[in-house]
Design a protein around this motif. Sequence first.
Motif, mmCIF file in Angstrom:
data_model
loop_
_atom_site.group_PDB
_atom_site.id
_atom_site.type_symbol
_atom_site.label_atom_id
_atom_site.label_comp_id
_atom_site.label_asym_id
_atom_site.label_seq_id
_atom_site.Cartn_x
_atom_site.Cartn_y
_atom_site.Cartn_z
ATOM 1 N N LYS A 189 5.993 6.788 -11.559
ATOM 2 C CA LYS A 189 5.274 7.151 -10.327
ATOM 3 C C LYS A 189 6.012 6.605 -9.106
ATOM 4 C CE LYS A 189 0.541 7.381 -12.187
ATOM 5 N NZ LYS A 189 0.859 7.283 -13.629
ATOM 6 N N ILE A 190 6.426 5.324 -9.187
ATOM 7 C CA ILE A 190 7.150 4.704 -8.076
ATOM 8 C C ILE A 190 8.480 5.414 -7.843
ATOM 9 C CG2 ILE A 190 8.157 2.572 -7.202
ATOM 10 C CD1 ILE A 190 5.139 2.456 -7.423
ATOM 11 N N PHE B 82 0.825 -1.211 0.000
ATOM 12 C CA PHE B 82 0.000 0.000 0.000
ATOM 13 C C PHE B 82 0.858 1.260 0.000
ATOM 14 C CE2 PHE B 82 -2.146 3.433 2.292
ATOM 15 C CZ PHE B 82 -3.316 3.560 1.537
ATOM 16 N N LYS B 83 1.877 1.292 0.898
ATOM 17 C CA LYS B 83 2.696 2.505 1.043
ATOM 18 C C LYS B 83 3.597 2.736 -0.167
ATOM 19 C CE LYS B 83 6.428 4.491 3.810
ATOM 20 N NZ LYS B 83 7.363 4.524 2.658
ATOM 21 N N ASP B 84 4.229 1.656 -0.650
ATOM 22 C CA ASP B 84 5.260 1.825 -1.674
ATOM 23 C C ASP B 84 4.760 1.646 -3.104
ATOM 24 O OD1 ASP B 84 7.116 2.318 0.296
ATOM 25 O OD2 ASP B 84 7.727 0.221 0.466
ATOM 26 N N ILE B 85 3.562 1.075 -3.282
ATOM 27 C CA ILE B 85 3.061 0.857 -4.644
ATOM 28 C C ILE B 85 1.718 1.557 -4.876
ATOM 29 C CG2 ILE B 85 2.319 -0.874 -6.317
ATOM 30 C CD1 ILE B 85 4.276 -2.821 -5.134
ATOM 31 N N LEU C 26 0.800 5.493 -6.720
ATOM 32 C CA LEU C 26 -0.037 5.550 -7.915
ATOM 33 C C LEU C 26 -1.094 6.651 -7.795
ATOM 34 C CD1 LEU C 26 -0.593 1.760 -8.741
ATOM 35 C CD2 LEU C 26 1.054 3.354 -9.746
ATOM 36 N N TRP C 27 -1.521 6.908 -6.550
ATOM 37 C CA TRP C 27 -2.509 7.959 -6.330
ATOM 38 C C TRP C 27 -1.847 9.318 -6.108
ATOM 39 C CZ3 TRP C 27 -7.271 9.548 -6.842
ATOM 40 C CH2 TRP C 27 -7.735 10.618 -6.070
ATOM 41 N N SER C 28 -0.831 9.349 -5.245
ATOM 42 C CA SER C 28 -0.214 10.629 -4.888
ATOM 43 C C SER C 28 0.554 11.253 -6.049
ATOM 44 C CB SER C 28 0.714 10.445 -3.681
ATOM 45 O OG SER C 28 1.749 9.536 -3.985
#
Length: 266
Positions: free
Chosen positions: A142-143, A123-126, A130-132
Motif C-alpha cells: 500500500k505504501i 497521516f499523509k505517508d502512512i 492505508l485507506w486510499s
Amino acid sequence: MTKNFKLFSESIILAAIPALGYWVAFVYELGYFNYFELPRSFIEIALNSVLLNSLSVVSGLFFFFIVFDFIRRAMSGVTEALRYILYRLLFVCFLVFGFGLIFDKPIEQIQVLLFIVATPIIFKDILWPLWSHRHIKGFGNKIAAARKQDLEFDSVTDKLVEKAGIAPFLIVIFIYLFSIFSYLAGGYQANKQEHFLTSKERPSFILVRKYNDKWLSLKVDVVSQEFHETYELIPSDKISVFSNTNIGKLKKRQKDNSTGGSGGGT
C-alpha cells in the motif's frame, strides 16, 4: 583532446575541505551569536578554527557514510517507500530535539512539538495510503503504491537525484545536516556555558569574542544570571586584567528598559 569534467576530482575535494571548514566554523559562531542576540557582522573566523573544523568535516563525512550505511543495512528488509518515510521522520526528530535542547525546553514540550510536526507526515505517508489503497494487499504494498503514484509528478528533488546521481545528493545532504548540527552545537554551547571571560575594568560585561583590536562584550546581571541587549566594543588596550569567572548559565533578560546595543567601545 578534451577531458571530461569530474565533479569529485582530488583537486576539487582538497579545495572544498577548507571551504567547508570555514563554513562550519561560521555556522557554529552564528548559532552562538544568535543565542546571545549579537550582530553576526562581528563574527570573525580564525585560521586555527578553519583547520580544526576542516578535520571535523573529514571525520564527519566518514562518520556520516558509516551511519548511513548502517541505517541502510538495518532497513534492508523494509520497502524503499517505507524507508523514505522513516528517513524523513528521523530527520524531523533530529531537528526538533536539537532546537529543543538549545532553547532548554522541557522534554514534555519537545515531545508535543515532535507530535505536531510528525503527525502530518504519518497521516499523509502512512495512514492515508492505508485507506486510499485499501484494495491492495499488504502494508508495504500500500505504501509503495502511494509512493509510486506520488512519483508520477516528479518533485525537484527527484529530478536532481536522477540527473546528478546519488553521490552528489548525499554530499549535499551531508553538508546540510552538518550545517544544522554546527548551528545547534553553537547554540547549545552558549546555552550551557557557565564560565565566561571577564575583566576588572568592565565587571558587568562578559568578553564574548575578539573583533579586530577590540573585544565584543555583552552586559550581564551576575545576580539574576541574565544578559542584556546591550553590547560594547572595548579596545584591547583598555583591558589589562582578565579572569575566567563562573557566572552560571545565562538567559535573556525578560524586562530590559535599557537602550539597545552600542556599536563602539569607550
